[in-house]
Write a protein that holds these residues in place. Structure first.
Motif, PDB file in Angstrom:
ATOM      1  N   ALA A 109       0.838  -1.205   0.000  1.00  0.00           N
ATOM      2  CA  ALA A 109       0.000   0.000   0.000  1.00  0.00           C
ATOM      3  C   ALA A 109       0.870   1.251   0.000  1.00  0.00           C
ATOM      4  N   TYR A 110       1.943   1.242   0.770  1.00  0.00           N
ATOM      5  CA  TYR A 110       2.869   2.381   0.821  1.00  0.00           C
ATOM      6  C   TYR A 110       3.452   2.649  -0.561  1.00  0.00           C
ATOM      7  N   ASN A 111       3.858   1.578  -1.254  1.00  0.00           N
ATOM      8  CA  ASN A 111       4.469   1.733  -2.573  1.00  0.00           C
ATOM      9  C   ASN A 111       3.468   2.125  -3.656  1.00  0.00           C
ATOM     10  N   ILE A 112       2.203   1.852  -3.452  1.00  0.00           N
ATOM     11  CA  ILE A 112       1.187   2.235  -4.427  1.00  0.00           C
ATOM     12  C   ILE A 112       0.708   3.659  -4.183  1.00  0.00           C
ATOM     13  N   ILE A 113       0.556   4.046  -2.939  1.00  0.00           N
ATOM     14  CA  ILE A 113       0.007   5.370  -2.603  1.00  0.00           C
ATOM     15  C   ILE A 113       1.022   6.478  -2.853  1.00  0.00           C
ATOM     16  N   THR A 114       2.295   6.238  -2.590  1.00  0.00           N
ATOM     17  CA  THR A 114       3.318   7.287  -2.703  1.00  0.00           C
ATOM     18  C   THR A 114       3.397   7.929  -4.082  1.00  0.00           C
ATOM     19  N   PRO A 115       3.423   7.180  -5.201  1.00  0.00           N
ATOM     20  CA  PRO A 115       3.473   7.859  -6.506  1.00  0.00           C
ATOM     21  C   PRO A 115       2.263   8.747  -6.772  1.00  0.00           C
ATOM     22  N   PHE A 116       1.095   8.344  -6.277  1.00  0.00           N
ATOM     23  CA  PHE A 116      -0.086   9.179  -6.478  1.00  0.00           C
ATOM     24  C   PHE A 116       0.005  10.472  -5.677  1.00  0.00           C
ATOM     25  N   LEU A 117       0.607  10.409  -4.497  1.00  0.00           N
ATOM     26  CA  LEU A 117       0.828  11.644  -3.741  1.00  0.00           C
ATOM     27  C   LEU A 117       1.843  12.540  -4.448  1.00  0.00           C
ATOM     28  N   LEU A 118       2.854  11.935  -5.056  1.00  0.00           N
ATOM     29  CA  LEU A 118       3.865  12.713  -5.759  1.00  0.00           C
ATOM     30  C   LEU A 118       3.312  13.363  -7.025  1.00  0.00           C
ATOM     31  N   LEU A 119       2.262  12.813  -7.601  1.00  0.00           N
ATOM     32  CA  LEU A 119       1.646  13.416  -8.783  1.00  0.00           C
ATOM     33  C   LEU A 119       1.082  14.800  -8.492  1.00  0.00           C
ATOM     34  N   LYS A 120       0.801  15.075  -7.221  1.00  0.00           N
ATOM     35  CA  LYS A 120       0.292  16.394  -6.843  1.00  0.00           C
ATOM     36  C   LYS A 120       1.318  17.493  -7.101  1.00  0.00           C
ATOM     37  N   TRP A 121       2.597  17.142  -7.143  1.00  0.00           N
ATOM     38  CA  TRP A 121       3.635  18.140  -7.392  1.00  0.00           C
ATOM     39  C   TRP A 121       3.687  18.591  -8.844  1.00  0.00           C
ATOM     40  N   LEU A 122       3.175  17.768  -9.746  1.00  0.00           N
ATOM     41  CA  LEU A 122       3.218  18.149 -11.157  1.00  0.00           C
ATOM     42  C   LEU A 122       2.275  19.316 -11.414  1.00  0.00           C
ATOM     43  N   PRO A 123       2.712  20.238 -12.245  1.00  0.00           N
ATOM     44  CA  PRO A 123       1.832  21.380 -12.531  1.00  0.00           C
ATOM     45  C   PRO A 123       0.623  20.921 -13.341  1.00  0.00           C
ATOM     46  N   ALA A 124      -0.478  21.622 -13.159  1.00  0.00           N
ATOM     47  CA  ALA A 124      -1.696  21.293 -13.911  1.00  0.00           C
ATOM     48  C   ALA A 124      -1.492  21.652 -15.372  1.00  0.00           C
ATOM     49  N   PRO A 125      -2.024  20.835 -16.279  1.00  0.00           N
ATOM     50  CA  PRO A 125      -1.887  21.168 -17.701  1.00  0.00           C
ATOM     51  C   PRO A 125      -2.699  22.414 -18.042  1.00  0.00           C
ATOM     52  N   PRO A 126      -2.239  23.179 -19.019  1.00  0.00           N
ATOM     53  CA  PRO A 126      -2.975  24.398 -19.380  1.00  0.00           C
ATOM     54  C   PRO A 126      -4.349  24.029 -19.970  1.00  0.00           C
ATOM     55  N   VAL A 127      -5.339  24.826 -19.613  1.00  0.00           N
ATOM     56  CA  VAL A 127      -6.688  24.598 -20.099  1.00  0.00           C
ATOM     57  C   VAL A 127      -6.860  25.334 -21.418  1.00  0.00           C
ATOM     58  N   SER A 128      -7.266  24.603 -22.449  1.00  0.00           N
ATOM     59  CA  SER A 128      -7.466  25.244 -23.753  1.00  0.00           C
ATOM     60  C   SER A 128      -8.934  25.678 -23.886  1.00  0.00           C
ATOM     61  N   PRO A 129      -9.173  26.846 -24.476  1.00  0.00           N
ATOM     62  CA  PRO A 129     -10.549  27.353 -24.571  1.00  0.00           C
ATOM     63  C   PRO A 129     -11.376  26.627 -25.596  1.00  0.00           C
TER      64      PRO A 129
END
Length: 109
Positions: free
Chosen positions: A89-109
């Motif tokens: 569980a530790y090894n599965i949850i950690t990458p998903f928490l680290l994904l929060k550091w990635l910037p959000a993709p730009p929203v196209s109109p």
């Protein structure tokens, strides 16, 4: 000998007066981050710190406690133990928490 070693250092590598200008020069030249953004203070992600702390306490420190609480009959020797499940569980949850550091993709109109 010591003077020759100092001469070979990059400007600002010793942390003196030219340390900031040398670091910003190297960063501007070899980094994709703009110099303006690099000189600003990095934000401290209190939410990530909280999630990682909670995850560490529950899954790392809770693993030996869970191994004492759950009966051994539930986890035969040919199957993973409760500690192994906590570790998975530790090894599965950690990458998903680290994904929060990635910037959000730009929203196209």
């Amino acid at each position: 000998m010591e003077a020759a070693a100092r001469r070979r250092q990059h400007p600002g590598a010793a942390g003196g007066q030219g340390a900031q200008s040398g670091a910003s020069f190297l960063q501007a030249r070899h980094s994709s981050v703009k110099t303006d953004e690099a000189t600003g203070t990095a934000t401290f992600h209190l939410d990530l710190w909280f999630y990682f702390t909670l995850q560490n306490w529950v899954l790392d420190f809770g693993r030996p406690i869970a191994m004492l609480v759950f009966p051994l009959e539930w986890f035969p020797l040919n199957k993973p133990s409760v500690g192994d499940y906590f570790h998975m569980a530790y090894n599965i949850i950690t990458p998903f928490l680290l994904l929060k550091w990635l910037p959000a993709p730009p929203v196209s109109p």
